[in-house]
Design an enzyme around this catalytic site. Sequence first.
Site, PDB file in Angstrom:
ATOM      1  CE  LYS A  14      -2.172  -1.216   3.976  1.00  0.00           C
ATOM      2  NZ  LYS A  14      -1.683  -2.321   4.066  1.00  0.00           N
ATOM      3  NE  ARG A  89      -4.149  -1.495  10.140  1.00  0.00           N
ATOM      4  CZ  ARG A  89      -3.121  -0.978   9.439  1.00  0.00           C
ATOM      5  NH1 ARG A  89      -2.927   0.234   8.796  1.00  0.00           N
ATOM      6  NH2 ARG A  89      -2.015  -1.766   9.171  1.00  0.00           N
ATOM      7  NE  ARG A 128       7.753  -2.528   5.739  1.00  0.00           N
ATOM      8  CZ  ARG A 128       6.432  -2.439   5.698  1.00  0.00           C
ATOM      9  NH1 ARG A 128       5.864  -1.968   4.483  1.00  0.00           N
ATOM     10  NH2 ARG A 128       5.721  -2.718   6.891  1.00  0.00           N
ATOM     11  NE  ARG A 134       6.723  -0.328   9.798  1.00  0.00           N
ATOM     12  CZ  ARG A 134       5.455  -0.374   9.228  1.00  0.00           C
ATOM     13  NH1 ARG A 134       5.378   0.165   8.217  1.00  0.00           N
ATOM     14  NH2 ARG A 134       4.517  -0.935   9.544  1.00  0.00           N
ATOM     15  NE  ARG A 146       2.769  -5.094  11.376  1.00  0.00           N
ATOM     16  CZ  ARG A 146       3.922  -5.052  10.639  1.00  0.00           C
ATOM     17  NH1 ARG A 146       5.127  -5.484  11.251  1.00  0.00           N
ATOM     18  NH2 ARG A 146       3.869  -4.424   9.396  1.00  0.00           N
TER      19      ARG A 146
HETATM   20  P1  ADP Z   1       1.452  -2.192   8.092  1.00  0.00           P
HETATM   21  O1  ADP Z   1       0.130  -1.916   7.233  1.00  0.00           O
HETATM   22  O2  ADP Z   1       2.524  -2.709   6.930  1.00  0.00           O
HETATM   23  O3  ADP Z   1       1.165  -3.097   9.175  1.00  0.00           O
HETATM   24  P2  ADP Z   1       0.853   0.442   8.789  1.00  0.00           P
HETATM   25  O4  ADP Z   1       2.230   1.434   8.800  1.00  0.00           O
HETATM   26  O5  ADP Z   1      -0.150   0.819   8.115  1.00  0.00           O
HETATM   27  O6  ADP Z   1       1.747  -0.888   8.492  1.00  0.00           O
HETATM   28  O7  ADP Z   1       0.570   0.297  10.453  1.00  0.00           O
HETATM   29  C1  ADP Z   1       1.459  -0.069  11.183  1.00  0.00           C
HETATM   30  C2  ADP Z   1       0.839  -0.130  12.700  1.00  0.00           C
HETATM   31  O8  ADP Z   1       0.129   1.085  12.858  1.00  0.00           O
HETATM   32  C3  ADP Z   1      -0.452  -1.075  12.614  1.00  0.00           C
HETATM   33  O9  ADP Z   1       0.047  -2.414  13.106  1.00  0.00           O
HETATM   34  C4  ADP Z   1      -1.289  -0.631  13.822  1.00  0.00           C
HETATM   35  O10 ADP Z   1      -0.768  -0.842  14.953  1.00  0.00           O
HETATM   36  C5  ADP Z   1      -1.256   0.969  13.553  1.00  0.00           C
HETATM   37  N1  ADP Z   1      -2.271   1.505  12.966  1.00  0.00           N
HETATM   38  C6  ADP Z   1      -2.049   2.108  11.761  1.00  0.00           C
HETATM   39  N2  ADP Z   1      -3.421   2.447  11.143  1.00  0.00           N
HETATM   40  C7  ADP Z   1      -4.273   2.097  12.015  1.00  0.00           C
HETATM   41  C8  ADP Z   1      -5.604   2.113  12.065  1.00  0.00           C
HETATM   42  N3  ADP Z   1      -6.458   2.544  11.080  1.00  0.00           N
HETATM   43  N4  ADP Z   1      -6.284   1.708  13.236  1.00  0.00           N
HETATM   44  C9  ADP Z   1      -5.702   1.333  14.128  1.00  0.00           C
HETATM   45  N5  ADP Z   1      -4.408   0.965  14.224  1.00  0.00           N
HETATM   46  C10 ADP Z   1      -3.550   1.302  13.158  1.00  0.00           C
END
Ligand code: ADP
Length: 193
Positions: A14, A89, A128, A134, A146
């Site tokens: 994404k 999400r 990654r 990260r 996750r």
């Molecule tokens: P990825 O999809 O690769 O795990 P993101 O950068 O989108 O990476 O998200 C990293 C973390 O941030 C998630 O595992 C969650 O803990 C938190 N997070 C991100 N977006 C949301 C959301 N919309 N609602 C709840 N937690 C979120």
Amino acid sequence: MFNVILFGPPGSGKGTQSEKLMEKYGLKHLSTGDLLRSEISKKTPLGIEARNFMDKGQLVPDEVVIGMISSLLDNNKEATGFLFDGFPRTSAQAEALDRLLELKNSCISVMIALEVSEKELIHRLVQRGKTSGRADDDNENVIRARIVEYKTKTAAVADYYRKFNKVVEVKGEGSVEEIFEALCKQIEKHSDC
Ligand code: ADP
């Protein structure tokens, strides 16, 4: 307005595709993951709270991310459209987003769901983790947590938008350019709203 949700599990690409899409279509990119990481690096109260969840691979509470998106929508009144990445999400986030957009006489034009096998996701995230810095990519247990969060809480968001016929699926495996072309085709078919 033209609003797109780029959807898919962690590691589905994404972030990579969002960079290219926002440039091509002039959309304002809203990545909740990036926004939360920026709060963490600034050590704000929101960042300190979010970190406890993110380090364990859990979702941050709905009210925190909904509040964050709500103020960003208000602060970007001139935007011609948004590209949502990593949001919504949960079903509660999806309902809140619809309400926020309705206040702007707008709605989601399309949700594009990137499809990638679980084996490939884990491989990409472990790779990654070697360079991203990260914390949540650095440990295979957190990566798996996750993916579990995605399956139990996030996958349902696609069902929510399916009810409104707004979901299209795109294969997220192949070259970055091939996937980008497939995404652009879908975006150009769904430019209402
Ligand atoms: P990825 O999809 O690769 O795990 P993101 O950068 O989108 O990476 O998200 C990293 C973390 O941030 C998630 O595992 C969650 O803990 C938190 N997070 C991100 N977006 C949301 C959301 N919309 N609602 C709840 N937690 C979120």
